[in-house]
Design a protein around this motif. Sequence first.
Motif, mmCIF file in Angstrom:
data_model
loop_
_atom_site.group_PDB
_atom_site.id
_atom_site.type_symbol
_atom_site.label_atom_id
_atom_site.label_comp_id
_atom_site.label_asym_id
_atom_site.label_seq_id
_atom_site.Cartn_x
_atom_site.Cartn_y
_atom_site.Cartn_z
ATOM 1 N N GLY A 38 0.797 -1.217 0.000
ATOM 2 C CA GLY A 38 0.000 0.000 0.000
ATOM 3 C C GLY A 38 0.833 1.272 0.000
ATOM 4 O O GLY A 38 2.053 1.236 -0.195
ATOM 5 N N PRO A 39 0.179 2.416 0.227
ATOM 6 C CA PRO A 39 0.885 3.700 0.231
ATOM 7 C C PRO A 39 2.012 3.727 1.266
ATOM 8 O O PRO A 39 1.852 3.261 2.385
ATOM 9 C CB PRO A 39 -0.204 4.707 0.595
ATOM 10 N N GLY A 40 3.153 4.237 0.852
ATOM 11 C CA GLY A 40 4.313 4.310 1.736
ATOM 12 C C GLY A 40 5.213 3.094 1.686
ATOM 13 O O GLY A 40 6.287 3.096 2.282
ATOM 14 N N LEU A 103 2.759 6.227 -12.460
ATOM 15 C CA LEU A 103 2.749 4.885 -11.877
ATOM 16 C C LEU A 103 2.626 4.901 -10.357
ATOM 17 O O LEU A 103 2.744 3.857 -9.704
ATOM 18 C CB LEU A 103 3.990 4.114 -12.313
ATOM 19 N N GLY A 104 2.394 6.081 -9.777
ATOM 20 C CA GLY A 104 2.137 6.179 -8.344
ATOM 21 C C GLY A 104 3.363 6.025 -7.472
ATOM 22 O O GLY A 104 3.291 5.405 -6.408
ATOM 23 N N GLN A 152 12.346 5.059 -2.979
ATOM 24 C CA GLN A 152 11.183 5.270 -3.826
ATOM 25 C C GLN A 152 10.019 4.517 -3.213
ATOM 26 O O GLN A 152 10.119 3.321 -2.940
ATOM 27 C CB GLN A 152 11.446 4.779 -5.243
ATOM 28 N N ILE A 153 8.930 5.243 -2.976
ATOM 29 C CA ILE A 153 7.784 4.644 -2.322
ATOM 30 C C ILE A 153 6.542 4.745 -3.204
ATOM 31 O O ILE A 153 6.495 5.546 -4.136
ATOM 32 C CB ILE A 153 7.486 5.306 -0.960
ATOM 33 N N ARG A 154 5.551 3.942 -2.888
ATOM 34 C CA ARG A 154 4.259 4.024 -3.566
ATOM 35 C C ARG A 154 3.445 5.127 -2.904
ATOM 36 O O ARG A 154 3.517 5.326 -1.702
ATOM 37 C CB ARG A 154 3.527 2.684 -3.441
ATOM 38 N N ILE A 155 2.670 5.847 -3.717
ATOM 39 C CA ILE A 155 1.812 6.903 -3.150
ATOM 40 C C ILE A 155 0.353 6.555 -3.319
ATOM 41 O O ILE A 155 -0.003 5.627 -3.986
ATOM 42 C CB ILE A 155 2.106 8.281 -3.776
#
Length: 155
Positions: A38-40, A103-104, A152-155
């Motif tokens: 998930g996010p982060g 790509l988030g 690099q993380i997902r947002i």
Amino acid sequence: MDNRQAIGSWLSGPRAAAEDMGVEFGYPGRQLGLPEQGPGSAARFGRRLGAVVIDWIGCQVIAYGLITGGDMSATGNWTLALFLGLTLLTVGTVGSTPGKRLLGLRVVSLAGGRLGFGRVLLRTALLALAIPALIWDRDGRGLHDRAARAVQIRI
């Protein structure tokens, strides 16, 4: 250890051999205190590669169509220059390139928040060499991210 186990670990690689001996690696980003999903969470290789491809193709189209006037021999150098400029400006200001945003993904400091200009400059310079980006640790960070103390993380 018998010969079959040694051959099996050679074929399956050092990570599998270590896991067989009880070493737990966990998920990418665990050592950095990031969530598993998930996010982060730490960005996976496929998304990071996809973002680079999107940014590179965009820069190549601009170089080919607007700068070199269709001269393929000059397009490569201009593409690299545009890519590095794009990376430096966008990661330094908003934390993500257009490809990363699509790509988030976002580049953040290990301490949280945006990277400072010096760290973005170091990261971009190492990215230009390509090799640091192709070698990564178990958290999925390339050497360019490790040197800049970034992830690099997902947002």
